[in-house]
Scaffold this active site. Sequence first.
Site, PDB file in Angstrom:
ATOM      1  N   ARG A 175      -3.986   6.926  10.585  1.00 12.63           N
ATOM      2  CA  ARG A 175      -4.357   7.275  12.036  1.00 12.63           C
ATOM      3  C   ARG A 175      -5.499   6.491  12.284  1.00 12.63           C
ATOM      4  NH1 ARG A 175      -8.609  11.053  11.590  1.00 12.63           N
ATOM      5  NH2 ARG A 175      -8.316  11.675  13.539  1.00 12.63           N
ATOM      6  N   ARG A 179     -11.220  10.350  20.348  1.00 12.11           N
ATOM      7  CA  ARG A 179     -11.784  11.716  20.745  1.00 12.11           C
ATOM      8  C   ARG A 179     -11.884  11.408  22.361  1.00 12.11           C
ATOM      9  NH1 ARG A 179     -17.123  11.419  17.284  1.00 12.11           N
ATOM     10  NH2 ARG A 179     -16.368  11.644  15.413  1.00 12.11           N
ATOM     11  N   ARG A 257     -11.901  -5.140  -2.349  1.00 16.02           N
ATOM     12  CA  ARG A 257     -12.519  -6.103  -1.482  1.00 16.02           C
ATOM     13  C   ARG A 257     -13.843  -5.933  -1.833  1.00 16.02           C
ATOM     14  NH1 ARG A 257     -12.707  -4.471   3.713  1.00 16.02           N
ATOM     15  NH2 ARG A 257     -11.980  -2.354   3.195  1.00 16.02           N
ATOM     16  N   ARG A 288     -20.493  -6.495  10.776  1.00  8.76           N
ATOM     17  CA  ARG A 288     -21.672  -5.691  11.209  1.00  8.76           C
ATOM     18  C   ARG A 288     -22.819  -5.981  11.002  1.00  8.76           C
ATOM     19  NH1 ARG A 288     -20.253   0.071   8.219  1.00  8.76           N
ATOM     20  NH2 ARG A 288     -19.849  -0.728   6.290  1.00  8.76           N
ATOM     21  N   GLU A 311     -23.015  -7.972   7.543  1.00  9.87           N
ATOM     22  CA  GLU A 311     -22.161  -7.829   6.625  1.00  9.87           C
ATOM     23  C   GLU A 311     -20.686  -8.775   6.615  1.00  9.87           C
ATOM     24  OE1 GLU A 311     -21.628  -3.533   5.755  1.00  9.87           O
ATOM     25  OE2 GLU A 311     -19.565  -3.887   5.789  1.00  9.87           O
ATOM     26  N   TYR A 359     -11.471   4.986  -3.498  1.00  7.39           N
ATOM     27  CA  TYR A 359     -12.831   5.130  -2.589  1.00  7.39           C
ATOM     28  C   TYR A 359     -13.232   6.726  -2.650  1.00  7.39           C
ATOM     29  CZ  TYR A 359     -16.133   5.133   0.822  1.00  7.39           C
ATOM     30  OH  TYR A 359     -17.566   5.207   1.574  1.00  7.39           O
ATOM     31  N   ASP A 361     -16.504   8.954  -0.960  1.00  8.68           N
ATOM     32  CA  ASP A 361     -17.770   8.969  -0.389  1.00  8.68           C
ATOM     33  C   ASP A 361     -18.882   9.738  -1.353  1.00  8.68           C
ATOM     34  OD1 ASP A 361     -17.991   7.930   2.233  1.00  8.68           O
ATOM     35  OD2 ASP A 361     -16.859   9.370   3.121  1.00  8.68           O
TER      36      ASP A 361
HETATM   37  P1  FDA Z   1     -21.014   3.592  -8.430  1.00 10.81           P
HETATM   38  O1  FDA Z   1     -20.301   2.267  -8.233  1.00 10.81           O
HETATM   39  O2  FDA Z   1     -22.072   3.879  -7.376  1.00 10.81           O
HETATM   40  O3  FDA Z   1     -21.909   3.323  -9.893  1.00 10.81           O
HETATM   41  C1  FDA Z   1     -21.038   2.901 -11.015  1.00 10.81           C
HETATM   42  C2  FDA Z   1     -22.307   2.408 -11.949  1.00 10.81           C
HETATM   43  O4  FDA Z   1     -21.487   1.974 -13.184  1.00 10.81           O
HETATM   44  C3  FDA Z   1     -22.722   1.042 -11.252  1.00 10.81           C
HETATM   45  O5  FDA Z   1     -24.179   1.348 -11.232  1.00 10.81           O
HETATM   46  C4  FDA Z   1     -22.532  -0.076 -12.271  1.00 10.81           C
HETATM   47  O6  FDA Z   1     -23.462  -0.995 -12.613  1.00 10.81           O
HETATM   48  C5  FDA Z   1     -22.098   0.772 -13.519  1.00 10.81           C
HETATM   49  N1  FDA Z   1     -21.454  -0.069 -14.564  1.00 10.81           N
HETATM   50  C6  FDA Z   1     -20.031  -0.322 -14.245  1.00 10.81           C
HETATM   51  N2  FDA Z   1     -19.605  -1.117 -15.278  1.00 10.81           N
HETATM   52  C7  FDA Z   1     -20.441  -0.876 -16.453  1.00 10.81           C
HETATM   53  C8  FDA Z   1     -20.489  -1.113 -17.624  1.00 10.81           C
HETATM   54  N3  FDA Z   1     -19.756  -2.208 -18.315  1.00 10.81           N
HETATM   55  N4  FDA Z   1     -21.595  -0.987 -18.348  1.00 10.81           N
HETATM   56  C9  FDA Z   1     -22.762  -0.171 -17.908  1.00 10.81           C
HETATM   57  N5  FDA Z   1     -22.650   0.086 -16.535  1.00 10.81           N
HETATM   58  C10 FDA Z   1     -21.843  -0.073 -15.466  1.00 10.81           C
HETATM   59  N6  FDA Z   1     -20.497   7.055   0.690  1.00 10.81           N
HETATM   60  C11 FDA Z   1     -20.970   7.893   1.713  1.00 10.81           C
HETATM   61  O7  FDA Z   1     -20.958   9.192   1.217  1.00 10.81           O
HETATM   62  N7  FDA Z   1     -21.496   7.555   2.934  1.00 10.81           N
HETATM   63  C12 FDA Z   1     -21.846   6.153   2.965  1.00 10.81           C
HETATM   64  O8  FDA Z   1     -21.922   6.042   4.061  1.00 10.81           O
HETATM   65  C13 FDA Z   1     -21.258   5.072   2.229  1.00 10.81           C
HETATM   66  N8  FDA Z   1     -21.415   3.946   2.355  1.00 10.81           N
HETATM   67  C14 FDA Z   1     -20.934   2.886   1.522  1.00 10.81           C
HETATM   68  C15 FDA Z   1     -20.740   1.765   1.885  1.00 10.81           C
HETATM   69  C16 FDA Z   1     -20.191   0.735   1.138  1.00 10.81           C
HETATM   70  C17 FDA Z   1     -20.448  -1.009   1.240  1.00 10.81           C
HETATM   71  C18 FDA Z   1     -19.578   1.205  -0.132  1.00 10.81           C
HETATM   72  C19 FDA Z   1     -18.941   0.130  -1.335  1.00 10.81           C
HETATM   73  C20 FDA Z   1     -19.726   2.377  -0.589  1.00 10.81           C
HETATM   74  C21 FDA Z   1     -20.328   3.441   0.417  1.00 10.81           C
HETATM   75  N9  FDA Z   1     -20.030   4.636  -0.171  1.00 10.81           N
HETATM   76  C22 FDA Z   1     -20.599   5.769   0.944  1.00 10.81           C
HETATM   77  C23 FDA Z   1     -19.610   5.311  -1.308  1.00 10.81           C
HETATM   78  C24 FDA Z   1     -20.504   5.383  -2.227  1.00 10.81           C
HETATM   79  O9  FDA Z   1     -21.290   4.310  -2.738  1.00 10.81           O
HETATM   80  C25 FDA Z   1     -19.766   6.091  -3.625  1.00 10.81           C
HETATM   81  O10 FDA Z   1     -19.282   7.395  -3.427  1.00 10.81           O
HETATM   82  C26 FDA Z   1     -20.563   6.014  -4.966  1.00 10.81           C
HETATM   83  O11 FDA Z   1     -21.307   4.995  -5.101  1.00 10.81           O
HETATM   84  C27 FDA Z   1     -19.806   6.567  -5.890  1.00 10.81           C
HETATM   85  O12 FDA Z   1     -20.434   6.697  -7.035  1.00 10.81           O
HETATM   86  P2  FDA Z   1     -20.026   6.310  -8.244  1.00 10.81           P
HETATM   87  O13 FDA Z   1     -20.704   6.679  -9.513  1.00 10.81           O
HETATM   88  O14 FDA Z   1     -18.416   6.640  -8.767  1.00 10.81           O
HETATM   89  O15 FDA Z   1     -19.879   4.684  -8.567  1.00 10.81           O
END
Ligand code: FDA
Length: 388
Positions: A175, A179, A257, A288, A311, A359, A361
């Site tokens: 979708r 609004r 990506r 953006r 970005e 993905y 949040d």
């Molecule tokens: P996350 O990626 O944060 O953490 C994983 C960690 O594991 C990293 O620190 C990494 O270094 C570590 N790691 C990986 N491999 C490893 C290894 N081999 N050894 C040791 N450490 C390792 N959400 C939201 O609510 N509002 C928002 O506005 C946004 N905006 C947004 C923008 C962009 C560009 C992205 C990519 C994402 C968002 N998000 C978001 C989503 C948000 O970033 C996401 O919910 C969290 O990062 C998820 O947390 P995780 O712990 O799952 O992963």
Amino acid sequence: MQADLVVVGSGLFGLTIAERAATELGLNVVVLDRRGHIGGNAYTEKEKATGIEVHVYGAHLFHTSNERVWAYVNQFTSFTNYVHRVFTRHNGEVFPMPINLGTINQFLHAALSPQEARDWVREQAGELAGTDPENLNDKGIQLIGRPLYEAFIKYYTGKQWQTDPKDLSASIIRRLPVRYTYDSRYFNDTHEGLPTEGYTAWFERMVDNPKIEVRLDTDFFAEGELGRARVLGQVPVVYTGPIDRYFDYAEGELKWRTLDFEKEVLPIEDFQGCAVMNYPDLDVDFTRIHEFRHFHPERDYTKDATVIMREYSRFAGRSDEPYYPVNTDEDRATLLRYRDRVKEEKTILFGGRLGSYKYYDMHMAIGSALTMFENKIKPHFVSGEAFV
Ligand code: FDA
């Protein structure tokens, strides 16, 4: 510290698991991260010259309608009353996003009522009514009609994917929100705001417990006392890194990506008057621009300078930061093969956006970690149930 539980990754998923295990169960938890900071992609830091809080891995806005998550996060931080609004610059004009009645009326230089706007969009979308679009371009036209789609979505999406939307699968969008009111809030959730003292202060409070040890610059796949070879089978592990990396890409690589960011400090008070401005036209490469001072209008930031970040979006290579799952049919088939392999692992749980190839949040990452804690980790340590 003799660890009862090792958590790989200090993003919000890993931090939540560590905090719960240490606080509620009194476990000794070692959290390791290959980066030099905690917080994963939600990490922010103060830009040195201006003191403005910069979202290093892209803008992070906290929002949730999940009361359990809201109560949980409020133990560590309060939130400002920031309400996210996005604008988009098309053909030399600035419009509110997501598309709302204000966007439509400005676009048409008209004063349509909600019903008139609905009728107009339906009429435009009628061009492809009754068809079953295979590509994103046709799907976009079918959802909101060609004029709005081509102005605000087509090239923006093309830039995000570095691919002509005619060559992208229709399944990428279900979708496109429109609004028929002047409500221009970006999120619809019950709770929204930014951590009052910043993301870093929030995350530091989560691990402020003598039972939690954080080891930064430590890769789980490197040799060493906390490396996979030494830890696995000895101590239960929660792994939040990429699932394909864990299995040495044996079933193939999952596609992501990534984003490139270009930060600039400008000697002016205000560059664009809002936190996020989209660029949906083809004449600029970026998607953006973020201007971080606008996330915290309540702070007494300098008036002499501002920090902006452009970005750019592209497909990720193996050495890039994985941001958004591409999630093609092939990726989904690959993921299923990894899930089969996960079933054979008895002392390691996979979670978070990288470990799930999904993905999330922030509130979803936290909610999912709380569920893993209640359903898997607690029963194991309290009642001796199998870890996995
Ligand atoms: P996350 O990626 O944060 O953490 C994983 C960690 O594991 C990293 O620190 C990494 O270094 C570590 N790691 C990986 N491999 C490893 C290894 N081999 N050894 C040791 N450490 C390792 N959400 C939201 O609510 N509002 C928002 O506005 C946004 N905006 C947004 C923008 C962009 C560009 C992205 C990519 C994402 C968002 N998000 C978001 C989503 C948000 O970033 C996401 O919910 C969290 O990062 C998820 O947390 P995780 O712990 O799952 O992963």
